[in-house]
Write an enzyme that holds these catalytic residues in place. Structure first.
Site, PDB file in Angstrom:
ATOM      1  N   CYS A 136       0.835  -1.201   0.000  1.00 23.54           N
ATOM      2  CA  CYS A 136       0.000   0.000   0.000  1.00 23.54           C
ATOM      3  C   CYS A 136       0.868   1.248   0.000  1.00 23.54           C
ATOM      4  CB  CYS A 136      -0.931  -0.009   1.215  1.00 23.54           C
ATOM      5  SG  CYS A 136      -1.910   1.498   1.388  1.00 23.54           S
ATOM      6  N   CYS A 139      -0.365   4.007   2.395  1.00 24.53           N
ATOM      7  CA  CYS A 139      -0.115   3.716   3.812  1.00 24.53           C
ATOM      8  C   CYS A 139       1.355   3.908   4.179  1.00 24.53           C
ATOM      9  CB  CYS A 139      -0.527   2.284   4.148  1.00 24.53           C
ATOM     10  SG  CYS A 139      -2.162   1.802   3.561  1.00 24.53           S
ATOM     11  N   ASP A 140       2.255   3.454   3.309  1.00 23.96           N
ATOM     12  CA  ASP A 140       3.654   3.315   3.708  1.00 23.96           C
ATOM     13  C   ASP A 140       4.648   4.088   2.853  1.00 23.96           C
ATOM     14  OD1 ASP A 140       2.819   1.430   5.677  1.00 23.96           O
ATOM     15  OD2 ASP A 140       2.712  -0.106   4.123  1.00 23.96           O
TER      16      ASP A 140
END
Length: 312
Positions: A136, A139-140
């Site tokens: 992701c 997300c990261d």
């Protein structure tokens, strides 16, 4: 002893298909619940931008999911995202969904569990999962600001991920097993204009290397068999999806890839059990086809419930 709850309908999953089914089930005045053991919204939540959903020229995936969720709640949906399912029993005679806290006995069930990212098939995947290997970018991605990033894959998700990650990475390298990308042409054109991104063709990742942290990848050219190492602080893998059907395989018919078989009515081989979204066996999997499935599944579930009661 767990409390038993008898309902008209249980919807399993809260991605776009599950939320759409919830909106229609609420409008049909069904007594139902949506069960979710992960983030509401499914995979679309992690999509940076959506430009192919009717009514929106451009909208973030999380924003679109939030709008769907709000609409479902306002329609009267009951969504429980903190009670994981332990087991199910799905037969024509009886349907039971057991969670950590309750035992639900609905008249009908809609399976809308979606799919999950396929892990990198390398020995070190578990070692670096979440700490060097990710799925992701939203997300990261920020973790790798100013770092060397590798993206594995060549479809829409990989291309979109690479373009988003180019905001952070010092370098972004796509490793793809073929000599052409499978992403939409519009996305490819945008990618090729991005001077920060380079592509290594005809290659697959064989190993992730590093002592205390990920430092590089060993890749192999599948045509020449040449093995090389490339610098990588972070890897984002987009190499396909796996349908989340483990709970249901004893009862519903799956195809050879593990997707639940159902026709245009979305009803499975078990009467009263319907399937919607990416977990359904079909040729095209898009946001619009997921919401269409959710619509059909909810309306067909209502019809099933009404006819069953009429015939009692």
């Amino acid at each position: 002893m767990k409390e038993e709850k008898r309902l008209d309908l249980v919807i399993i999953g809260s991605g776009p298909s599950g939320l759409t089914a919830a909106i229609y089930a609420a409008r049909s005045r069904l007594d139902f619940i949506v069960l979710e053991d992960d983030l509401i919204g499914g995979q679309i939540r992690s999509t940076y931008v959506v430009e192919n959903y009717p009514g929106f020229l451009s909208i973030g995936g999380q924003e679109l999911v939030d709008k769907m969720y709000e609409q479902a709640i306002k329609a009267g949906a009951n969504i429980d995202e903190f009670d994981p399912i332990i087991s199910v029993r799905l037969t024509e005679e009886e349907k039971v969904v057991e969670t950590e806290n309750y035992i639900y006995k609905p008249e009908a069930v809609i399976i809308a569990t979606g799919s999950k990212y396929r892990s990198l098939p390398i020995p070190e995947e578990s070692t670096y999962h979440g700490n060097g290997i990710h799925h992701c970018e939203l997300c990261d991605g920020e973790m790798y600001d100013g770092k060397d990033i590798v993206v594995v894959g060549g479809g829409n998700s990989a291309v979109e991920g690479a373009m988003f990650l180019s905001k952070y990475g010092k370098t972004v390298t796509i490793v793809h097993q073929f000599d052409t990308l499978q992403a939409e042409k519009r996305l490819q054109e945008e990618l090729f204009r991005n001077k920060k991104i380079k592509i290594i063709w005809d290659s697959e990742v064989r190993h992730a290397l590093g002592e205390s942290r990920l430092e590089s990848l060993q890749i192999e050219n599948i045509k020449t068999k040449e093995v090389t190492n490339i610098k990588a602080d972070g890897v984002f893998a987009y190499i396909g999806m796996i349908p989340k059907t483990e709970l249901f395989k004893e009862y519903v018919k799956l195809n050879v890839w593990g997707y639940i078989e159902a026709g245009e009515t979305t009803e499975t081989n078990v009467k009263g059990v319907f399937v919607a979204g990416d977990v359904r066996s079909k040729i095209i999997r898009q946001l619009t086809t997921a919401t269409a499935d959710g619509t059909v599944a909810a309306l067909m579930a209502e019809r099933y419930i009404v006819e069953k009661r009429r015939n009692k």
